[in-house]
Every structure is written in structure tokens, then in C-alpha cells.
Design a protein around this motif. Structure first.
Motif, mmCIF file in Angstrom:
data_model
loop_
_atom_site.group_PDB
_atom_site.id
_atom_site.type_symbol
_atom_site.label_atom_id
_atom_site.label_comp_id
_atom_site.label_asym_id
_atom_site.label_seq_id
_atom_site.Cartn_x
_atom_site.Cartn_y
_atom_site.Cartn_z
ATOM 1 N N THR A 12 -75.003 64.146 -52.107
ATOM 2 C CA THR A 12 -75.611 64.858 -50.983
ATOM 3 C C THR A 12 -77.117 65.009 -51.183
ATOM 4 O OG1 THR A 12 -75.596 66.883 -49.658
ATOM 5 C CG2 THR A 12 -75.023 67.115 -51.979
ATOM 6 N N PRO A 13 -77.884 64.677 -50.152
ATOM 7 C CA PRO A 13 -79.334 64.820 -50.260
ATOM 8 C C PRO A 13 -79.790 66.277 -50.166
ATOM 9 C CG PRO A 13 -78.740 64.043 -48.077
ATOM 10 C CD PRO A 13 -77.478 64.073 -48.896
ATOM 11 N N ASP A 14 -78.939 67.181 -49.661
ATOM 12 C CA ASP A 14 -79.300 68.591 -49.504
ATOM 13 C C ASP A 14 -78.105 69.441 -49.927
ATOM 14 O OD1 ASP A 14 -80.004 71.153 -48.688
ATOM 15 O OD2 ASP A 14 -80.902 70.481 -46.801
ATOM 16 N N LEU A 15 -78.058 69.774 -51.203
ATOM 17 C CA LEU A 15 -76.919 70.496 -51.753
ATOM 18 C C LEU A 15 -76.765 71.876 -51.121
ATOM 19 C CD1 LEU A 15 -74.566 70.455 -53.741
ATOM 20 C CD2 LEU A 15 -76.145 71.271 -55.509
ATOM 21 N N ALA A 16 -77.861 72.560 -50.857
ATOM 22 C CA ALA A 16 -77.771 73.895 -50.257
ATOM 23 C C ALA A 16 -77.142 73.831 -48.867
ATOM 24 C CB ALA A 16 -79.154 74.545 -50.185
ATOM 25 N N ALA A 17 -77.546 72.852 -48.057
ATOM 26 C CA ALA A 17 -76.966 72.709 -46.715
ATOM 27 C C ALA A 17 -75.499 72.304 -46.799
ATOM 28 C CB ALA A 17 -77.755 71.677 -45.909
ATOM 29 N N ALA A 18 -75.166 71.428 -47.741
ATOM 30 C CA ALA A 18 -73.773 71.021 -47.913
ATOM 31 C C ALA A 18 -72.927 72.210 -48.348
ATOM 32 C CB ALA A 18 -73.676 69.882 -48.929
ATOM 33 N N ARG A 19 -73.432 73.011 -49.275
ATOM 34 C CA ARG A 19 -72.723 74.202 -49.732
ATOM 35 C C ARG A 19 -72.443 75.125 -48.548
ATOM 36 N NH1 ARG A 19 -76.166 75.672 -53.020
ATOM 37 N NH2 ARG A 19 -75.206 74.943 -54.950
ATOM 38 N N VAL A 34 -72.766 74.886 -59.580
ATOM 39 C CA VAL A 34 -73.926 74.784 -60.459
ATOM 40 C C VAL A 34 -75.136 74.529 -59.554
ATOM 41 C CG1 VAL A 34 -74.980 73.577 -62.395
ATOM 42 C CG2 VAL A 34 -72.474 73.808 -62.290
ATOM 43 N N PRO A 35 -75.915 75.569 -59.231
ATOM 44 C CA PRO A 35 -77.045 75.413 -58.317
ATOM 45 C C PRO A 35 -77.956 74.261 -58.723
ATOM 46 C CG PRO A 35 -76.686 77.729 -58.808
ATOM 47 C CD PRO A 35 -75.796 76.936 -59.736
ATOM 48 N N GLY A 36 -78.361 73.489 -57.721
ATOM 49 C CA GLY A 36 -79.247 72.362 -57.956
ATOM 50 C C GLY A 36 -78.565 71.128 -58.509
ATOM 51 N N GLU A 37 -77.250 71.212 -58.767
ATOM 52 C CA GLU A 37 -76.556 70.076 -59.355
ATOM 53 C C GLU A 37 -75.296 69.696 -58.586
ATOM 54 O OE1 GLU A 37 -74.544 68.737 -63.582
ATOM 55 O OE2 GLU A 37 -76.057 70.303 -63.579
ATOM 56 N N ILE A 38 -74.280 70.562 -58.597
ATOM 57 C CA ILE A 38 -72.988 70.202 -58.018
ATOM 58 C C ILE A 38 -72.209 71.460 -57.625
ATOM 59 C CG2 ILE A 38 -71.706 70.142 -60.203
ATOM 60 C CD1 ILE A 38 -70.436 67.450 -59.086
ATOM 61 N N LEU A 47 -56.423 68.436 -56.511
ATOM 62 C CA LEU A 47 -57.475 67.647 -55.862
ATOM 63 C C LEU A 47 -58.726 68.481 -55.648
ATOM 64 C CD1 LEU A 47 -58.439 65.035 -54.493
ATOM 65 C CD2 LEU A 47 -57.366 65.867 -52.388
ATOM 66 N N VAL A 48 -59.862 67.951 -56.106
ATOM 67 C CA VAL A 48 -61.147 68.638 -56.018
ATOM 68 C C VAL A 48 -62.138 67.755 -55.268
ATOM 69 C CG1 VAL A 48 -63.095 69.513 -57.398
ATOM 70 C CG2 VAL A 48 -60.748 69.897 -58.165
ATOM 71 N N LEU A 49 -62.882 68.392 -54.361
ATOM 72 C CA LEU A 49 -63.995 67.735 -53.675
ATOM 73 C C LEU A 49 -65.277 68.226 -54.330
ATOM 74 C CD1 LEU A 49 -65.126 66.008 -51.307
ATOM 75 C CD2 LEU A 49 -65.239 68.142 -50.003
ATOM 76 N N GLY A 50 -66.091 67.284 -54.824
ATOM 77 C CA GLY A 50 -67.364 67.614 -55.438
ATOM 78 C C GLY A 50 -68.512 67.170 -54.556
ATOM 79 N N LEU A 51 -69.492 68.030 -54.403
ATOM 80 C CA LEU A 51 -70.728 67.701 -53.690
ATOM 81 C C LEU A 51 -71.829 67.687 -54.733
ATOM 82 C CD1 LEU A 51 -70.123 70.154 -50.727
ATOM 83 C CD2 LEU A 51 -69.620 67.706 -50.790
ATOM 84 N N PHE A 52 -72.375 66.500 -54.995
ATOM 85 C CA PHE A 52 -73.271 66.260 -56.120
ATOM 86 C C PHE A 52 -74.656 65.953 -55.567
ATOM 87 C CE2 PHE A 52 -72.755 63.858 -60.470
ATOM 88 C CZ PHE A 52 -73.737 64.641 -61.034
ATOM 89 N N ASP A 53 -75.664 66.651 -56.054
ATOM 90 C CA ASP A 53 -77.038 66.348 -55.662
ATOM 91 C C ASP A 53 -77.272 64.847 -55.808
ATOM 92 O OD1 ASP A 53 -80.026 67.263 -55.327
ATOM 93 O OD2 ASP A 53 -79.953 65.890 -57.062
#
Length: 150
Positions: A12-19, A34-38, A47-53
Motif C-alpha cells: 500500500t502506498p498510503d498505510l494510514a489511509a489503508a488502515r 506496526v505504524p509506518g510498516e504493516i 487467514l490474515v490480511l496484511g497491508l504493507f507499506d
């Protein structure tokens, strides 16, 4: 090999917006953040969905992928009623999600709309009366029977 997936990770290009989309829009609770990371969300049994910077994602896979944009992918979130579809799409739009297709009656006999999350992932927010999950976790596509959970 037994068919199963344990992690789905999206760059994700914008982790804060995705969160905000997943936590505040869909109402999901982070499993780990983990702010700024994932940020991880448990989305099913095992099953886990990860949103990774996106920059960290590229570094993690040693630059094997330079373009982290997504296309040709739709994830679906099934709800209990058309009203819940309307409410969820409106909440996601208020958080900045792009409404791709406003909620409406679907060809499959249900009700759905499509939104795009901050990663570019298209989500179908739907009510599908032909979708059910049995007590053993198997999915049934078709009319509900006595073995299906509500």
C-alpha cells in the motif's frame, strides 16, 4: 498439497489511509499494527490480511517487484442485508474510498456495490442471499439448507 492460504499481503502506498479503510470503514480490529510498516487483520480461520507499506514491501522481497499497483483483483465482503451494503459503502466513501459502482440490485439476485480502497483494490460490498457458510466452514453457493449457518 492441501489448498489453503494463510496470509494475503497487499503493498500500500498510503498505510494510514489503508488502515482507516479497513479499521474504521469495515470495522475490523487489527491483529498487529506496526505504524509506518504493516497492519494485519485476521479475516478468517487461520487467514490474515496484511497491508504493507509499499516501499518496505519492495525491500522485503529484495526488489523483485518494482510496480506494487494492483489491478484485475476484486475482494468481496458479504453482509446480511441491502441496508448494511448501503451503510458500509457510504461509510467507506466518507473515508475517501472511490465508489466504482453504487449499490444496486445484482444479476445474481443479491445487492451490491463496488469501492476502491487506498491500495487500488476493488471491494465488492454485497448481500448475497445464495451465499452461506456451513458449520464446518465450507462455503455453499445456492439456496440455504438445514445444514447451513445463518
Amino acid at each position: 498439497m492441501t489448498p489453503r492460504v494463510h496470509f494475503i499481503t497487499l503493498a500500500t502506498p498510503d498505510l494510514a489511509a489503508a488502515r482507516a479503510f479497513y479499521r474504521d470503514g469495515l470495522g475490523w480490529s487489527p491483529l498487529l499494527d506496526v505504524p509506518g510498516e504493516i497492519v494485519f487483520f485476521q479475516v478468517g480461520h487461520g487467514l490474515v490480511l496484511g497491508l504493507f507499506d509499499a516501499d518496505r514491501f519492495v525491500g522485503d522481497i529484495a526488489g523483485a517487484v518494482a510496480d506494487t499497483s494492483l489491478g484485475g483483483l476484486t475482494l468481496s465482503h458479504n453482509l446480511d442485508s441491502p441496508e448494511e451494503v448501503d451503510e458500509t459503502v457510504a461509510r467507506l466513501a466518507a473515508l475517501g474510498a472511490a465508489v466504482v459502482k453504487p449499490p444496486q440490485t445484482a444479476d445474481f439476485g443479491g445487492y451490491h456495490g463496488h469501492v476502491r480502497d487506498p491500495n487500488g483494490v476493488t471491494w465488492e460490498i454485497c448481500h448475497n442471499p445464495g451465499w452461506s457458510i456451513r458449520a464446518d466452514g465450507t462455503v455453499r453457493l445456492g439456496p440455504v439448507d438445514a445444514d447451513d449457518e445463518a
